[in-house]
Design a protein around this motif. Structure first.
Motif, PDB file in Angstrom:
ATOM      1  N   LEU A  86      22.785  49.372  23.563  1.00  0.00           N
ATOM      2  CA  LEU A  86      21.372  49.039  23.387  1.00  0.00           C
ATOM      3  C   LEU A  86      20.853  48.308  24.614  1.00  0.00           C
ATOM      4  CD1 LEU A  86      19.146  49.142  21.146  1.00  0.00           C
ATOM      5  CD2 LEU A  86      19.858  46.835  20.562  1.00  0.00           C
ATOM      6  N   MET A  87      19.742  48.804  25.151  1.00  0.00           N
ATOM      7  CA  MET A  87      19.093  48.170  26.303  1.00  0.00           C
ATOM      8  C   MET A  87      17.810  47.510  25.815  1.00  0.00           C
ATOM      9  SD  MET A  87      19.335  51.331  29.034  1.00  0.00           S
ATOM     10  CE  MET A  87      18.393  52.441  27.974  1.00  0.00           C
ATOM     11  N   THR A  88      17.509  46.338  26.350  1.00  0.00           N
ATOM     12  CA  THR A  88      16.288  45.651  25.972  1.00  0.00           C
ATOM     13  C   THR A  88      15.732  44.891  27.170  1.00  0.00           C
ATOM     14  OG1 THR A  88      15.310  44.061  24.416  1.00  0.00           O
ATOM     15  CG2 THR A  88      17.565  43.637  25.108  1.00  0.00           C
ATOM     16  N   ALA A  89      14.417  44.786  27.222  1.00  0.00           N
ATOM     17  CA  ALA A  89      13.775  44.025  28.296  1.00  0.00           C
ATOM     18  C   ALA A  89      13.862  42.532  28.014  1.00  0.00           C
ATOM     19  CB  ALA A  89      12.324  44.452  28.451  1.00  0.00           C
ATOM     20  N   PHE A  90      14.132  42.186  26.783  1.00  0.00           N
ATOM     21  CA  PHE A  90      14.268  40.775  26.405  1.00  0.00           C
ATOM     22  C   PHE A  90      15.303  40.671  25.295  1.00  0.00           C
ATOM     23  CE2 PHE A  90      11.083  42.769  23.807  1.00  0.00           C
ATOM     24  CZ  PHE A  90      11.370  42.332  22.524  1.00  0.00           C
ATOM     25  N   SER A  91      15.934  39.560  25.220  1.00  0.00           N
ATOM     26  CA  SER A  91      16.917  39.349  24.171  1.00  0.00           C
ATOM     27  C   SER A  91      16.648  38.007  23.514  1.00  0.00           C
ATOM     28  CB  SER A  91      18.336  39.377  24.748  1.00  0.00           C
ATOM     29  OG  SER A  91      19.280  39.223  23.713  1.00  0.00           O
ATOM     30  N   ASN A  92      16.729  38.014  22.218  1.00  0.00           N
ATOM     31  CA  ASN A  92      16.590  36.771  21.470  1.00  0.00           C
ATOM     32  C   ASN A  92      17.589  36.813  20.308  1.00  0.00           C
ATOM     33  OD1 ASN A  92      15.399  38.318  19.361  1.00  0.00           O
ATOM     34  ND2 ASN A  92      13.402  38.144  20.343  1.00  0.00           N
ATOM     35  N   GLU A  93      17.599  35.771  19.510  1.00  0.00           N
ATOM     36  CA  GLU A  93      18.564  35.706  18.416  1.00  0.00           C
ATOM     37  C   GLU A  93      18.374  36.849  17.429  1.00  0.00           C
ATOM     38  OE1 GLU A  93      18.587  31.860  16.573  1.00  0.00           O
ATOM     39  OE2 GLU A  93      18.845  30.852  18.493  1.00  0.00           O
ATOM     40  N   TYR A  94      17.116  37.228  17.177  1.00  0.00           N
ATOM     41  CA  TYR A  94      16.840  38.315  16.240  1.00  0.00           C
ATOM     42  C   TYR A  94      17.414  39.627  16.763  1.00  0.00           C
ATOM     43  CZ  TYR A  94      14.402  41.864  13.594  1.00  0.00           C
ATOM     44  OH  TYR A  94      14.117  42.965  12.830  1.00  0.00           O
ATOM     45  N   THR A  95      17.163  39.932  18.031  1.00  0.00           N
ATOM     46  CA  THR A  95      17.659  41.174  18.632  1.00  0.00           C
ATOM     47  C   THR A  95      19.184  41.207  18.588  1.00  0.00           C
ATOM     48  OG1 THR A  95      15.748  41.242  20.114  1.00  0.00           O
ATOM     49  CG2 THR A  95      17.616  42.623  20.693  1.00  0.00           C
ATOM     50  N   ALA A  96      19.813  40.116  18.961  1.00  0.00           N
ATOM     51  CA  ALA A  96      21.278  40.046  18.960  1.00  0.00           C
ATOM     52  C   ALA A  96      21.836  40.195  17.546  1.00  0.00           C
ATOM     53  CB  ALA A  96      21.736  38.740  19.587  1.00  0.00           C
ATOM     54  N   ALA A  97      21.210  39.541  16.571  1.00  0.00           N
ATOM     55  CA  ALA A  97      21.681  39.626  15.193  1.00  0.00           C
ATOM     56  C   ALA A  97      21.529  41.047  14.648  1.00  0.00           C
ATOM     57  CB  ALA A  97      20.918  38.641  14.312  1.00  0.00           C
ATOM     58  N   GLU A  98      20.400  41.683  14.937  1.00  0.00           N
ATOM     59  CA  GLU A  98      20.191  43.051  14.464  1.00  0.00           C
ATOM     60  C   GLU A  98      21.174  44.013  15.141  1.00  0.00           C
ATOM     61  OE1 GLU A  98      16.673  46.182  13.330  1.00  0.00           O
ATOM     62  OE2 GLU A  98      16.166  44.479  14.604  1.00  0.00           O
ATOM     63  N   ALA A  99      21.426  43.796  16.433  1.00  0.00           N
ATOM     64  CA  ALA A  99      22.392  44.634  17.148  1.00  0.00           C
ATOM     65  C   ALA A  99      23.783  44.507  16.521  1.00  0.00           C
ATOM     66  CB  ALA A  99      22.425  44.255  18.627  1.00  0.00           C
ATOM     67  N   MET A 100      24.178  43.299  16.170  1.00  0.00           N
ATOM     68  CA  MET A 100      25.482  43.092  15.519  1.00  0.00           C
ATOM     69  C   MET A 100      25.518  43.783  14.162  1.00  0.00           C
ATOM     70  SD  MET A 100      26.509  39.164  16.489  1.00  0.00           S
ATOM     71  CE  MET A 100      27.786  39.163  15.249  1.00  0.00           C
ATOM     72  N   GLU A 101      24.431  43.659  13.414  1.00  0.00           N
ATOM     73  CA  GLU A 101      24.355  44.287  12.094  1.00  0.00           C
ATOM     74  C   GLU A 101      24.494  45.808  12.190  1.00  0.00           C
ATOM     75  OE1 GLU A 101      20.823  45.129   8.924  1.00  0.00           O
ATOM     76  OE2 GLU A 101      20.911  43.112   9.762  1.00  0.00           O
ATOM     77  N   LEU A 102      23.982  46.381  13.280  1.00  0.00           N
ATOM     78  CA  LEU A 102      24.025  47.833  13.481  1.00  0.00           C
ATOM     79  C   LEU A 102      25.297  48.293  14.185  1.00  0.00           C
ATOM     80  CD1 LEU A 102      20.314  48.392  14.514  1.00  0.00           C
ATOM     81  CD2 LEU A 102      21.396  49.014  12.336  1.00  0.00           C
ATOM     82  N   ASP A 103      26.228  47.377  14.392  1.00  0.00           N
ATOM     83  CA  ASP A 103      27.501  47.682  15.043  1.00  0.00           C
ATOM     84  C   ASP A 103      27.305  48.299  16.421  1.00  0.00           C
ATOM     85  OD1 ASP A 103      30.283  47.712  15.231  1.00  0.00           O
ATOM     86  OD2 ASP A 103      30.435  49.725  14.360  1.00  0.00           O
ATOM     87  N   VAL A 104      26.410  47.668  17.198  1.00  0.00           N
ATOM     88  CA  VAL A 104      26.135  48.105  18.565  1.00  0.00           C
ATOM     89  C   VAL A 104      27.295  47.663  19.456  1.00  0.00           C
ATOM     90  CG1 VAL A 104      24.591  47.693  20.528  1.00  0.00           C
ATOM     91  CG2 VAL A 104      23.644  48.145  18.267  1.00  0.00           C
ATOM     92  N   ALA A 105      27.780  48.585  20.284  1.00  0.00           N
ATOM     93  CA  ALA A 105      28.926  48.298  21.156  1.00  0.00           C
ATOM     94  C   ALA A 105      28.559  47.322  22.260  1.00  0.00           C
ATOM     95  CB  ALA A 105      29.468  49.587  21.757  1.00  0.00           C
ATOM     96  N   SER A 106      27.298  47.400  22.733  1.00  0.00           N
ATOM     97  CA  SER A 106      26.877  46.537  23.832  1.00  0.00           C
ATOM     98  C   SER A 106      25.374  46.344  23.789  1.00  0.00           C
ATOM     99  CB  SER A 106      27.282  47.174  25.165  1.00  0.00           C
ATOM    100  OG  SER A 106      26.810  46.412  26.246  1.00  0.00           O
ATOM    101  N   LEU A 107      24.943  45.121  24.025  1.00  0.00           N
ATOM    102  CA  LEU A 107      23.531  44.780  24.154  1.00  0.00           C
ATOM    103  C   LEU A 107      23.321  44.336  25.592  1.00  0.00           C
ATOM    104  CD1 LEU A 107      20.705  44.209  22.939  1.00  0.00           C
ATOM    105  CD2 LEU A 107      21.550  41.939  22.323  1.00  0.00           C
ATOM    106  N   THR A 108      22.502  45.092  26.331  1.00  0.00           N
ATOM    107  CA  THR A 108      22.296  44.851  27.751  1.00  0.00           C
ATOM    108  C   THR A 108      20.835  44.534  28.006  1.00  0.00           C
ATOM    109  OG1 THR A 108      24.059  46.409  28.266  1.00  0.00           O
ATOM    110  CG2 THR A 108      22.545  45.851  30.046  1.00  0.00           C
ATOM    111  N   VAL A 109      20.590  43.449  28.747  1.00  0.00           N
ATOM    112  CA  VAL A 109      19.226  43.057  29.080  1.00  0.00           C
ATOM    113  C   VAL A 109      18.847  43.670  30.418  1.00  0.00           C
ATOM    114  CG1 VAL A 109      17.672  41.105  29.501  1.00  0.00           C
ATOM    115  CG2 VAL A 109      19.472  40.909  27.769  1.00  0.00           C
ATOM    116  N   LYS A 110      17.680  44.334  30.436  1.00  0.00           N
ATOM    117  CA  LYS A 110      17.152  44.920  31.683  1.00  0.00           C
ATOM    118  C   LYS A 110      16.590  43.806  32.551  1.00  0.00           C
ATOM    119  CE  LYS A 110      15.621  49.401  29.918  1.00  0.00           C
ATOM    120  NZ  LYS A 110      14.419  50.239  29.723  1.00  0.00           N
TER     121      LYS A 110
END
Length: 120
Positions: A86-110
């Motif tokens: 998952l790529m995002t222009a911004f990251s916050n606690e909500y984005t990180a929590a949702e990514a974990m819930e969706l079993d995302v392998a990697s959260l990368t900030v642009k």
């Protein structure tokens, strides 16, 4: 490209950026980008068609949000669930929590180094 390649779909609102990612990934012999799309609905259609091993998607996409698309993909009957980067222009606690819930392998900030993405 051979049948044993890792099949990848890239979803980003900026298709030029998606093409840059594609070019970097396809430098590796075992990676094959089967589709580049710019909205969440098309991501779902291409996922059903190609059943990719990996999806690289922007968190925010038109027509169907990237996170919502991943949620839908997680409920699809696929031969196996793809790894999601998952790529995002911004990251916050909500984005990180949702990514974990969706079993995302990697959260990368642009912005990020595209070469690093290929290594993952």
């Amino acid at each position: 490209m051979g049948n044993d390649n890792i099949r990848i779909i890239i979803a980003d609102t900026d298709l030029d950026f998606a093409q840059l990612i594609r070019e970097e990934l396809e430098r590796k012999d075992d990676l094959e980008v089967v589709a580049c799309v710019s909205d969440g609905n098309e991501l779902l259609r291409q996922t059903a068609r190609w059943q990719p091993d990996v999806i690289i998607t922007e968190a925010v996409l038109p027509r169907k949000d990237g996170m919502a698309a991943v949620r839908t993909i997680r409920s699809m009957e696929l031969r196996r669930q793809p790894a999601v980067f998952l790529m995002t222009a911004f990251s916050n606690e909500y984005t990180a929590a949702e990514a974990m819930e969706l079993d995302v392998a990697s959260l990368t900030v642009k912005p990020f180094d595209i070469g690093d993405l290929a290594q993952r």
